[in-house]
Design an enzyme around this catalytic site. Structure first.
Site, PDB file in Angstrom:
ATOM      1  N   ARG A   1     -14.358  -4.969   5.323  1.00 34.12           N
ATOM      2  CA  ARG A   1     -15.580  -4.424   4.722  1.00 34.12           C
ATOM      3  C   ARG A   1     -16.178  -5.368   3.673  1.00 34.12           C
ATOM      4  NH1 ARG A   1     -16.131  -0.134   7.553  1.00 34.12           N
ATOM      5  NH2 ARG A   1     -14.382   1.268   8.002  1.00 34.12           N
TER       6      ARG A   1
ATOM      7  N   SER B   1      -5.581   9.609  -0.465  1.00 36.29           N
ATOM      8  CA  SER B   1      -6.180   9.250   0.817  1.00 36.29           C
ATOM      9  C   SER B   1      -6.184  10.442   1.770  1.00 36.29           C
ATOM     10  CB  SER B   1      -5.401   8.091   1.461  1.00 36.29           C
ATOM     11  OG  SER B   1      -5.855   7.867   2.777  1.00 36.29           O
TER      12      SER B   1
ATOM     13  N   ARG C   1       0.844  -1.192   0.000  1.00 35.37           N
ATOM     14  CA  ARG C   1       0.000   0.000   0.000  1.00 35.37           C
ATOM     15  C   ARG C   1       0.885   1.250   0.000  1.00 35.37           C
ATOM     16  NH1 ARG C   1      -4.781  -0.727   4.338  1.00 35.37           N
ATOM     17  NH2 ARG C   1      -5.570   1.102   3.198  1.00 35.37           N
TER      18      ARG C   1
ATOM     19  N   ASP D   1     -15.885   4.543   2.201  1.00 32.98           N
ATOM     20  CA  ASP D   1     -16.054   3.301   2.972  1.00 32.98           C
ATOM     21  C   ASP D   1     -17.486   2.770   2.919  1.00 32.98           C
ATOM     22  OD1 ASP D   1     -13.413   3.126   3.660  1.00 32.98           O
ATOM     23  OD2 ASP D   1     -13.647   3.983   5.661  1.00 32.98           O
TER      24      ASP D   1
END
Length: 442
Positions: free
Chosen positions: A388, A169, A122, A313
């Site tokens: 998620r 982000s 990431r 999200d």
């Protein structure tokens, strides 16, 4: 990897009360503020999400001068990177990685900051570049632009102005804002282009203000001068992201009357917009008695376009609901989903295909095609080490007789009690006896 579970629900009626854990997003910000304030600020209603527990453990051990190795026991990297330097392994906790990348250089300590194998894929380069410009001494241990990071002591501020892209982000921006008042010269942050996930930045500034840190925001510039924290308690609200899964369950139920205590109508959390989004699916939100009541009303679904720029999200949750209801829709604002715990776009495409639904990508626009949707007796959902994915697809048990969830404990990252709460509300959860148990074939 844990045994798979099978989720089912005989009735399509939802009722009861669900007490949600504290917001992971609020809690992680509060923990950094508490640490920077050296105890002047106290955190109340601490979240039990694994990410928050991890960050709290790092900060607590750091205060006690403890060497931290393999905090979550996720992988052996921290044992071999630099044996003579304290290693902080935050496992899969992405928020902790971003926040600590900004926080640790100010602590005048040599450390290696690492995480799981996925964490090392990431990107962190934009934040590292910004910290280097400020005066931090940070090296990449392996691959340029990615963790692990070797952070050196000897921070000396070189500038009080940093430019950073707004469409990356928001955690990079938040990480810099959190440390701004502790920098000798303060900080002016210039946002380049459109700001993605703006509510998360507003949450950060609001929490800093609660702790006595003032700011000015004019045009694309956010300025915070060097200033002390005031003595205060930061009380963490229950998690609206966790609440979103109950809105999804209500949307797929025939009837729903559910109470979620302590949630506020005017929340710092951007994901509270789920109340507006789910109104399109017949879910009304009544704020009273110190919480929110969810109620299902029969109504046609008219909205065709959903923009998740400020609440990424929620994307998986809403997309799965649309697929389950056979509602063709268009989605925008999904740019950051490919660099989350997994490539969430690819993961959604793979798993929705199992009920015949296609999610197609054209530029930055995504379209759902439910024309070939079908309902099998059982569907196996891979979670891709993404909490998620597990929670967004679990509500499908109201449509598909049996949903098998791979690696169910992945939910500990943000909502450890999720499966227990499902059982409380009438879902049946049992271990799978499938020969595929524990496998990750995709």
């Amino acid at each position: 990897m844990q045994a798979n579970i099978i989720v089912s629900k005989a009735s399509k009626t939802l009722s009861g009360t669900i007490q949600l854990t504290g917001s992971k997003s609020e809690c992680n910000r509060a923990l950094i503020i508490e640490a920077l304030s050296k105890g002047t600020v106290k955190v109340k209603n601490m979240s039990d999400a694994a990410d928050a527990v991890t960050l709290s453990s790092v900060l607590k051990n750091k205060e006690q001068g403890t060497r931290i190795k393999d905090l979550q026991g996720q992988d052996p990297y921290s044992l071999v990177l630099a044996p003579s330097i304290p290693n902080i392994n935050i496992g899969p906790a992405g928020t902790a990685m971003r926040f600590l990348t900004a926080f640790l250089p100010l602590q005048d300590q040599n450390v290696v900051l690492t995480g799981t194998q996925r964490m090392q894929q990431r990107p962190i380069g934009i934040l590292v570049d910004a910290m280097r410009k400020l005066g931090a001494k940070i090296d990449y241990v392996n691959n340029e632009g990615f963790p692990p990071l070797q952070i050196h002591s000897g921070f000396e501020q070189q500038t009080d102005r940093i430019s950073i892209k707004g469409d990356i982000s928001s955690q990079y921006i938040t990480a810099l804002l959190l440390i701004a008042s502790s920098l000798p010269q303060g900080l002016t942050l210039q946002i380049e282009g459109e700001l993605t996930s703006k509510p998360y930045v507003e949450m950060t500034l609001a929490m800093l203000q609660q702790a006595g840190i003032q700011h000015s925001w004019g045009g694309n510039n956010i300025h915070i001068q060097n200033q002390p924290f005031k003595e205060t308690d930061l009380v963490v609200e229950p998690d609206w992201s966790a609440a979103s899964y109950w809105y999804a369950i209500a949307a797929l139920s025939d009837t729903a009357e559910l109470f979620l205590p302590a949630l506020k109508p005017y929340s710092l959390q951007g994901d509270s917009v789920i109340t507006e989004i789910m109104a399109n699916f017949g879910i009304t939100s009544h704020f009273k008695d110190g919480g929110v009541y969810l109620q299902k009303e029969a109504k046609p679904i008219l909205r065709k376009i959903f923009d998740f720029k400020e609440c990424p999200d929620l994307a998986q949750t809403v997309i799965v609901v649309c697929a389950a209801l056979g509602h063709d829709a268009t989605f925008t604002g999904l740019e950051t989903l490919k660099i989350k715990e997994t490539d969430r776009i690819a993961a959604l495409q793979n798993e929705l295909a199992k009920i015949g639904v296609k999610l197609t990508e054209k530029g930055q626009v995504y379209k759902l095609d439910c024309s070939e949707k079908h309902i099998p007796e059982k569907v196996m959902i891979h979670t891709y080490e993404d909490h998620r994915m597990a929670m967004a697809f679990a509500p499908l048990a109201l449509v598909v007789p049996q949903i098998e969830i791979e690696d169910p404990m992945v939910v500990e990252k943000s909502y450890p009690a999720f499966w227990k709460d499902l059982e409380k509300s009438g879902f049946e959860i049992k271990k799978s006896e499938s020969p595929e148990d524990g496998k990750s074939e995709r």
